[in-house]
Scaffold this active site. Structure first.
Site, PDB file in Angstrom:
ATOM      1  N   HIS A  29       0.811  -1.225   0.000  1.00 40.71           N
ATOM      2  CA  HIS A  29       0.000   0.000   0.000  1.00 40.71           C
ATOM      3  C   HIS A  29       0.839   1.268   0.000  1.00 40.71           C
ATOM      4  O   HIS A  29       0.351   2.344   0.319  1.00 40.71           O
ATOM      5  CB  HIS A  29      -0.927   0.022   1.205  1.00 40.71           C
ATOM      6  CG  HIS A  29      -1.835  -1.162   1.301  1.00 40.71           C
ATOM      7  ND1 HIS A  29      -1.552  -2.247   2.114  1.00 40.71           N
ATOM      8  CD2 HIS A  29      -3.012  -1.453   0.683  1.00 40.71           C
ATOM      9  CE1 HIS A  29      -2.524  -3.145   2.000  1.00 40.71           C
ATOM     10  NE2 HIS A  29      -3.421  -2.698   1.141  1.00 40.71           N
ATOM     11  N   ASP A  37      35.705 -26.751  20.057  1.00 39.06           N
ATOM     12  CA  ASP A  37      35.715 -28.203  19.858  1.00 39.06           C
ATOM     13  C   ASP A  37      36.899 -28.602  18.972  1.00 39.06           C
ATOM     14  O   ASP A  37      36.734 -29.051  17.844  1.00 39.06           O
ATOM     15  CB  ASP A  37      34.398 -28.668  19.239  1.00 39.06           C
ATOM     16  CG  ASP A  37      34.178 -30.164  19.428  1.00 39.06           C
ATOM     17  OD1 ASP A  37      33.170 -30.556  20.029  1.00 39.06           O
ATOM     18  OD2 ASP A  37      35.042 -30.940  18.976  1.00 39.06           O
ATOM     19  N   HIS A  63      37.551 -32.575  17.675  1.00 33.73           N
ATOM     20  CA  HIS A  63      36.980 -33.265  16.511  1.00 33.73           C
ATOM     21  C   HIS A  63      37.939 -33.187  15.314  1.00 33.73           C
ATOM     22  O   HIS A  63      37.850 -34.003  14.401  1.00 33.73           O
ATOM     23  CB  HIS A  63      35.617 -32.665  16.123  1.00 33.73           C
ATOM     24  CG  HIS A  63      35.700 -31.363  15.370  1.00 33.73           C
ATOM     25  ND1 HIS A  63      36.020 -30.174  15.984  1.00 33.73           N
ATOM     26  CD2 HIS A  63      35.539 -31.069  14.060  1.00 33.73           C
ATOM     27  CE1 HIS A  63      36.017 -29.210  15.071  1.00 33.73           C
ATOM     28  NE2 HIS A  63      35.739 -29.718  13.894  1.00 33.73           N
ATOM     29  N   HIS A  90      38.358 -34.061  10.286  1.00 31.24           N
ATOM     30  CA  HIS A  90      38.923 -33.362   9.125  1.00 31.24           C
ATOM     31  C   HIS A  90      40.133 -34.072   8.539  1.00 31.24           C
ATOM     32  O   HIS A  90      40.882 -33.497   7.757  1.00 31.24           O
ATOM     33  CB  HIS A  90      39.302 -31.930   9.516  1.00 31.24           C
ATOM     34  CG  HIS A  90      38.126 -31.100   9.969  1.00 31.24           C
ATOM     35  ND1 HIS A  90      36.965 -30.996   9.235  1.00 31.24           N
ATOM     36  CD2 HIS A  90      37.940 -30.332  11.068  1.00 31.24           C
ATOM     37  CE1 HIS A  90      36.112 -30.193   9.885  1.00 31.24           C
ATOM     38  NE2 HIS A  90      36.676 -29.783  10.991  1.00 31.24           N
ATOM     39  N   ASP A 142      32.113 -30.649   8.939  1.00 29.26           N
ATOM     40  CA  ASP A 142      31.407 -30.085  10.094  1.00 29.26           C
ATOM     41  C   ASP A 142      29.896 -30.199   9.936  1.00 29.26           C
ATOM     42  O   ASP A 142      29.186 -30.588  10.865  1.00 29.26           O
ATOM     43  CB  ASP A 142      31.780 -28.605  10.273  1.00 29.26           C
ATOM     44  CG  ASP A 142      33.202 -28.428  10.792  1.00 29.26           C
ATOM     45  OD1 ASP A 142      33.666 -29.297  11.559  1.00 29.26           O
ATOM     46  OD2 ASP A 142      33.839 -27.421  10.436  1.00 29.26           O
TER      47      ASP A 142
END
Lengths: 177, 425
Positions: free
Chosen positions: B104, B205, B208, B213, B360
């Site tokens: 509008h 973290d 990991h 990886h 990840d």
């Protein structure tokens, strides 16, 4: 607009694109790598949502691309492509192991002779389906512009501009386009 | 079930209910208690350098316009027309004098004020108080070295108090060259995971890494290369009050780049660090001169991966879906070759085509799958690694411990527990 390539070249380059897609889908990565020129460059710019001012015509896609940021989803040379392949060979790339099933549908192939002898501008569309587990399926449609060169009697892909349709990619797991 | 959400995390933050990672009731409460009561990252000041420059961003589940007004001040508003709620800003970025609602044509100025309503005298014969119908502003805004944060909470503590010692660590990256940092662009992608997973992964973290990886590390020079060992073996994890945390490592390690890609790019990056060594000593001091932040999280969902040139936000879409926004961050003073090298190094490792990010994302989804089952969600997740092993450090602020320790994550979930204790199930 440049001249269309002759029917024989058109057919050979179409076959190159289909084979390239099939070798990836069949996970024959080393053979796939051989279809890429030593100076290969892949770029996949991040798509953005753009608006034109009221009263202005829509931007052409070329104009749109000029306005994008330098950020790319992929920007690989042959060394990085090799790195991606070698990573698969370790058997420890967990986002591809369990194995990914993929199906790349390639269509709308147009081949134009480029200014330089033995070089062709190739337009195509690609839809990459990817599935791994329990009904999971992602779809990645894209428009592509390649430069294919003829070298020692075979065609190699030297450049690929891969234009994803989406601005937000589904998943973070795409090892190959 | 009734009670308090704080029962989902124990007092130490060492046991966390799986319901935090897939339960929509928990998610709905978080939108108010966590996203409504924290400082949230909106964008980088380099995205809105001139008056009228805007960037369409998010805070929690809200679409937000970030805009620099004609007075030079950066403001943020809900991206929603006061009349029927449509997003009035529909492009990602740009420069605008006004925002016009497509429905509008209610028109708003860059300071958020409602300036125009079509045929106002005819449509509202008894008058329309436009001064009360401006865009809804974000309650508080603050800028830390180019990072623009906002909060919906009118009673939030100042950003500098909220960050506390985290600012000392962030500045190792944000203030390491003259002029600070700038962003080169933004990538976005969606993951089937809870929004806390990217945050808790990037808060520290490290453990990991060598497993998750390993494929890239092996492809790029081996698991024992300095780019890996400088973090895993020689780095530390630091928990900071208010739920923040980071991994701190030495910046000047030789061969800090993964052995992947063009060697001249690595030279451009090393050359950049060498060039501004004296600047770092002067502005950051002899200790911080050689520290960098492989990963860090500012509670609740902002992270920086210093070595991979990115700042990012994990936006909550649902309990099981997250939209990642990842900006490429470089030093403003870097020469074009170094900026390009930083950008490419980011793109090949992180973002949706990045070879570390893909590992990840796989993990973050898996954590959510493990939280969906009617039986499995009765169990906790275990955050007890390195319990009691962190503490004060002679030179580094915060609670410092080794990288195979979950003390930064415990701090994160203690903060979550504190905020959620006000919500009732």
């Amino acid at each position: 607009m440049s001249a269309l390539a002759d029917a024989e070249t058109q057919r050979a380059i179409e076959q190159l694109l289909y084979r390239e897609a099939r070798l990836l889908d069949e996970r024959r990565h080393m053979e796939w790598l051989e279809l890429w020129h030593e100076d290969a460059r892949i770029s996949a710019p991040v798509r953005e949502n753009l608006e034109v001012a009221p009263g202005k015509p829509p931007l052409t896609r070329d104009e749109e691309l000029e306005m994008l940021s330098p950020a790319q989803f992929f920007e690989d040379d042959k060394l990085i492509l090799l790195g991606r392949v070698v990573r698969q060979m370790t058997g420890k790339a967990w986002s591809e192991n369990p194995l990914t099933r993929s199906c790349r549908v390639i269509s709308n192939v147009e081949v134009e002779a480029a200014e330089r002898e033995g070089e062709f501008n190739v337009y195509s569309n690609s839809v990459h389906y990817r599935s791994r587990r329990d009904g999971d399926q992602s779809v990645y449609p894209a428009a592509r512009r390649d430069i294919v060169v003829s070298e020692n009697g075979s065609f190699l892909i030297r450049q690929r501009l891969h234009l994803y349709l989406t601005d937000v990619l589904p998943g973070s797991f795409v090892t190959f386009l | 079930m009734s009670g308090n959400f704080s029962s989902l995390v124990n007092e130490e933050g060492s046991r966390v209910s799986r319901r935090l990672f897939a339960d929509e009731a928990v998610f709905e409460a978080e939108l108010e208690q966590v996203f409504g009561k924290s400082w949230l990252f909106l964008g980088h000041e380099s995205q809105v350098p001139r008056p009228g420059d805007f960037f369409r961003t998010r805070m929690g589940d809200e679409s937000i316009i970030l805009i620099r007004g004609n007075d030079g001040e950066v403001r943020a508003f809900l991206n929603s027309c006061r009349h029927r709620g449509l997003p009035i800003c529909r492009q990602d970025k740009g420069n605008a004098k006004a925002f016009v609602c497509p429905y509008h044509a209610w028109t708003y100025a860059s300071d958020g004020s409602l300036r125009g309503v079509p045929r106002q005298s005819q449509s509202y014969p008894d008058g329309l108080d436009k001064s009360k119908l401006g865009l809804v502003p974000v309650a508080h805004m603050a800028n830390h070295r180019g990072l623009i944060f906002g909060s919906f909470d009118p009673d939030i503590i100042p950003l500098e108090d909220y960050l506390g010692d985290m600012a000392w660590y962030l500045d190792c990256h944000l203030a390491r060259a003259p002029g600070g940092t700038e962003v080169l662009g933004l990538q976005r992608w969606e993951i089937d995971c809870n929004w806390k997973m990217p945050a808790e992964n990037q808060i520290g973290d490290v453990c990991h890494g060598p497993f998750s990886h390993v494929s890239l590390f092996e492809a790029a020079g081996g698991i024992d290369q300095p780019a890996v060992t400088s973090v895993v073996d020689n780095g530390v994890n630091v928990a900071v009050p208010n739920g923040h945390g980071c991994v701190v490592a030495g910046m000047n390690e030789p061969e800090r780049e993964l052995g992947l890609g063009d060697p001249s790019a690595s030279e451009a990056i090393s050359g950049h660090f060498d060039k501004y060594k004296a600047y770092r000593v002067e502005h950051l001091g002899a200790l911080r001169e050689h520290l960098d932040l492989p990963t860090a999280t500012v509670f609740p969902n902002f992270s920086i991966l210093g070595r991979n040139s990115t700042i990012r936000v994990a936006h909550p879409i649902s309990a099981t879906r997250t939209e990642m926004w990842s900006w490429i961050l470089v030093d403003k003073a870097a020469d074009p070759e170094a900026k390009e090298a930083f950008r490419k190094q980011y793109q090949v490792t992180f973002g949706p085509g990045g070879m570390l990010e893909s590992d990840d994302g796989e993990n973050w989804s898996g954590v959510m799958y493990g939280a969906r089952g009617s039986q499995s969600r009765k169990q906790d997740y275990v955050y007890e690694m390195g319990m009691g092993s962190d503490g004060p450090h002679a030179e580094l602020p915060g609670s410092v411990g080794h990288t195979f320790s979950e003390h930064t994550q415990r701090g994160y979930y203690r903060r979550w527990r504190e905020l959620m204790s006000e919500a009732v199930i």
